[in-house]
Design a protein around this motif. Structure first.
Motif, PDB file in Angstrom:
ATOM      1  N   ASN A  53      39.028  36.660  34.544  1.00 17.64           N
ATOM      2  CA  ASN A  53      39.832  37.150  33.480  1.00 17.64           C
ATOM      3  C   ASN A  53      41.385  37.283  33.943  1.00 17.64           C
ATOM      4  O   ASN A  53      41.560  37.820  34.856  1.00 17.64           O
ATOM      5  CB  ASN A  53      39.254  38.338  32.517  1.00 17.64           C
ATOM      6  N   SER A  54      42.367  37.087  33.180  1.00 15.17           N
ATOM      7  CA  SER A  54      43.624  37.551  33.443  1.00 15.17           C
ATOM      8  C   SER A  54      44.606  37.419  32.173  1.00 15.17           C
ATOM      9  O   SER A  54      44.170  36.575  31.227  1.00 15.17           O
ATOM     10  CB  SER A  54      44.296  36.240  34.208  1.00 15.17           C
ATOM     11  N   THR A  55      45.673  38.191  32.101  1.00 16.02           N
ATOM     12  CA  THR A  55      46.452  38.084  30.910  1.00 16.02           C
ATOM     13  C   THR A  55      47.951  37.791  31.526  1.00 16.02           C
ATOM     14  O   THR A  55      48.488  36.794  31.245  1.00 16.02           O
ATOM     15  CB  THR A  55      46.533  39.738  30.275  1.00 16.02           C
ATOM     16  N   ARG A  56      48.189  38.795  32.378  1.00 14.21           N
ATOM     17  CA  ARG A  56      49.637  38.525  33.069  1.00 14.21           C
ATOM     18  C   ARG A  56      49.700  37.283  33.922  1.00 14.21           C
ATOM     19  O   ARG A  56      50.951  36.577  33.726  1.00 14.21           O
ATOM     20  CB  ARG A  56      49.966  39.735  34.099  1.00 14.21           C
ATOM     21  N   THR A  57      48.929  36.848  34.897  1.00  6.69           N
ATOM     22  CA  THR A  57      49.051  35.661  35.687  1.00  6.69           C
ATOM     23  C   THR A  57      48.910  34.586  34.918  1.00  6.69           C
ATOM     24  O   THR A  57      49.759  33.655  35.234  1.00  6.69           O
ATOM     25  CB  THR A  57      48.001  35.832  36.981  1.00  6.69           C
TER      26      THR A  57
ATOM     27  N   ARG B  10      42.463  30.717  39.837  1.00  5.34           N
ATOM     28  CA  ARG B  10      42.126  32.209  39.867  1.00  5.34           C
ATOM     29  C   ARG B  10      40.513  31.788  40.142  1.00  5.34           C
ATOM     30  O   ARG B  10      39.798  31.325  39.228  1.00  5.34           O
ATOM     31  CB  ARG B  10      42.627  33.237  38.970  1.00  5.34           C
TER      32      ARG B  10
ATOM     33  N   HIS C 149      46.660  37.712  46.689  1.00  8.39           N
ATOM     34  CA  HIS C 149      47.215  37.612  45.161  1.00  8.39           C
ATOM     35  C   HIS C 149      48.628  37.314  45.355  1.00  8.39           C
ATOM     36  O   HIS C 149      49.647  38.050  45.326  1.00  8.39           O
ATOM     37  CB  HIS C 149      47.023  38.955  44.396  1.00  8.39           C
TER      38      HIS C 149
ATOM     39  N   GLN D 182      51.341  38.048  42.653  1.00  6.61           N
ATOM     40  CA  GLN D 182      51.879  39.286  42.406  1.00  6.61           C
ATOM     41  C   GLN D 182      52.393  40.054  43.645  1.00  6.61           C
ATOM     42  O   GLN D 182      53.472  40.752  43.354  1.00  6.61           O
ATOM     43  CB  GLN D 182      50.229  40.185  42.263  1.00  6.61           C
TER      44      GLN D 182
ATOM     45  N   PRO E 258      49.993  46.727  39.553  1.00  5.84           N
ATOM     46  CA  PRO E 258      50.237  45.555  38.950  1.00  5.84           C
ATOM     47  C   PRO E 258      49.591  45.324  37.666  1.00  5.84           C
ATOM     48  O   PRO E 258      49.775  44.048  37.023  1.00  5.84           O
ATOM     49  CB  PRO E 258      49.105  44.798  40.194  1.00  5.84           C
ATOM     50  N   ALA E 259      48.987  46.253  37.303  1.00  2.00           N
ATOM     51  CA  ALA E 259      48.422  46.232  35.962  1.00  2.00           C
ATOM     52  C   ALA E 259      47.156  45.039  35.926  1.00  2.00           C
ATOM     53  O   ALA E 259      47.276  44.328  36.613  1.00  2.00           O
ATOM     54  CB  ALA E 259      49.412  46.019  34.687  1.00  2.00           C
ATOM     55  N   PRO E 260      46.279  45.229  34.776  1.00  2.00           N
ATOM     56  CA  PRO E 260      46.095  46.023  33.896  1.00  2.00           C
ATOM     57  C   PRO E 260      45.886  47.562  34.291  1.00  2.00           C
ATOM     58  O   PRO E 260      45.329  47.781  35.368  1.00  2.00           O
ATOM     59  CB  PRO E 260      44.968  45.747  32.968  1.00  2.00           C
TER      60      PRO E 260
HETATM   61  N1   CP Z   1      48.343  41.780  37.736  1.00  2.00           N
HETATM   62  C1   CP Z   1      47.323  40.887  37.574  1.00  2.00           C
HETATM   63  O1   CP Z   1      46.918  39.957  38.158  1.00  2.00           O
HETATM   64  O2   CP Z   1      47.143  40.863  36.105  1.00  2.00           O
HETATM   65  P1   CP Z   1      46.286  39.893  35.494  1.00  2.00           P
HETATM   66  O3   CP Z   1      44.848  39.977  35.935  1.00  2.00           O
HETATM   67  O4   CP Z   1      46.091  40.340  33.704  1.00  2.00           O
HETATM   68  O5   CP Z   1      46.714  38.603  35.343  1.00  2.00           O
END
Ligand code: CP
Length: 301
Positions: A44-48, A97, A125, A128, A249-251
């Motif tokens: 899962n990912s939002t940002r990347t 990923r 990563h 990031q 780095p979030a979340p």
């Molecule tokens: N920081 C980071 O990799 O966020 P995601 O998992 O949302 O991509």
């Protein structure tokens, strides 16, 4: 040409990408409708995922849609055959990923499509790391002599591994903080300090997400116990050095690694990091594409 780990880049290469990212803040690149990208996210990912897609679109590339849940991987196709398929249909760059550490070793010498690592298990990563470096560089103008504490779930964090390696090479003093159970035996040479000391000494306090999905949270402490012992509480933030910054780095697990109220406080660069993610990923794509062009040119001549 791929972008898989920071180990493959020289210090000059790292600065080249950082300067390229800064230049993209003010300059629009020429559109590249001849280039095709795809983002293969098996974790899962939002940002990347979203910021790579934003970066590709801002560079004027074509972006193919791919959803791991409905792809033929679910019918047993290997990652290698999936990447070879995308190569065969004309994709130039794939961002991947995957939960398997160093999944790219089985691909990198066998495919002509350029691979960018969007995160490999607990391994690396790089995007990031590059956006974190850009955020620190914009703030302090240099890395040499900066005290950076990376705090929390070190053992399960690909962000900790990529950032530690890169920051040390760039001249920063890196320390860790957090539970002893989450120390990484491969990074035993990095000094460990208590959070109460870290807030007083650090120029950059980089908090890590507790990686619930990679281990059973609550084995040793409740969320509140973790926050009070290892997290950035409201009281600890008051003891931070003047001009020091908070990164993550979030979340974010609000109220665990960091007090809810501090996520958007004056020192926090958490949303700046996300904003920087787009120009950094644009610069990484441009870097890979330029090297790809160079290789093609060398083969022709
Ligand atoms: N920081 C980071 O990799 O966020 P995601 O998992 O949302 O991509």
């Amino acid at each position: 040409m791929h972008f898989l780990t920071l180990d493959e880049l020289t210090v000059d290469d790292i600065y080249e990408v950082l300067h390229q990212a800064e230049a993209l803040t003010n300059h629009k690149p020429l559109p590249r409708p001849d280039l095709y990208a795809v983002n293969l996210f098996f974790e899962n990912s939002t940002r990347t995922k979203c910021s790579f897609e934003m970066a590709q679109r801002k560079l004027g590339m074509n972006v193919l849609s791919f959803e791991a849940g409905t792809a033929s991987i679910s019918k047993g196709e290997s990652l290698y055959d999936t990447v070879k398929t995308l190569e065969a249909i004309g994709v130039d760059v794939a961002v991947i990923r995957h939960s398997e550490e160093r999944y790219f070793d089985a691909l990198k010498d066998k495919v002509s499509i350029s691979l960018i690592n969007g995160g490999d298990g607990m391994g690396h990563h790089p995007s990031q790391c590059m956006l974190d470096l850009l955020t620190i560089y914009q703030e302090f103008g240099d890395f040499k002599g900066l005290n950076v504490t990376i705090a929390g779930d070190i053992r399960h964090s690909r962000v900790a591994r990529s950032n530690t390696y890169a920051l040390k090479r760039l001249g920063a003093n890196v320390s860790f903080s957090g539970p002893a159970a989450w120390r990484d035996p491969d990074l035993e040479d990095i000094s460990f300090i208590e959070m109460d000391q870290a807030v007083k000494e650090s120029d950059v306090l980089m908090l890590l997400r507790v990686q619930h999905e990679r281990h059973a949270f609550g084995e040793n402490f409740t969320k509140l116990e973790y926050h009070n012992q290892y997290g950035l509480t409201l009281e600890r933030e008051k003891k931070m050095k003047k001009n020091s910054i908070i990164m993550h780095p979030a979340p974010v697990n609000r109220g665990v690694e960091i007090a809810d109220e501090l996520v958007e406080c004056e020192r926090s660069r958490i949303f700046k990091q996300m904003k920087n993610g787009v120009i950094t990923r644009m610069a990484m794509l441009q870097y890979v594409l330029a090297k790809r062009e160079e290789t093609k040119h060398e083969l022709i001549n």
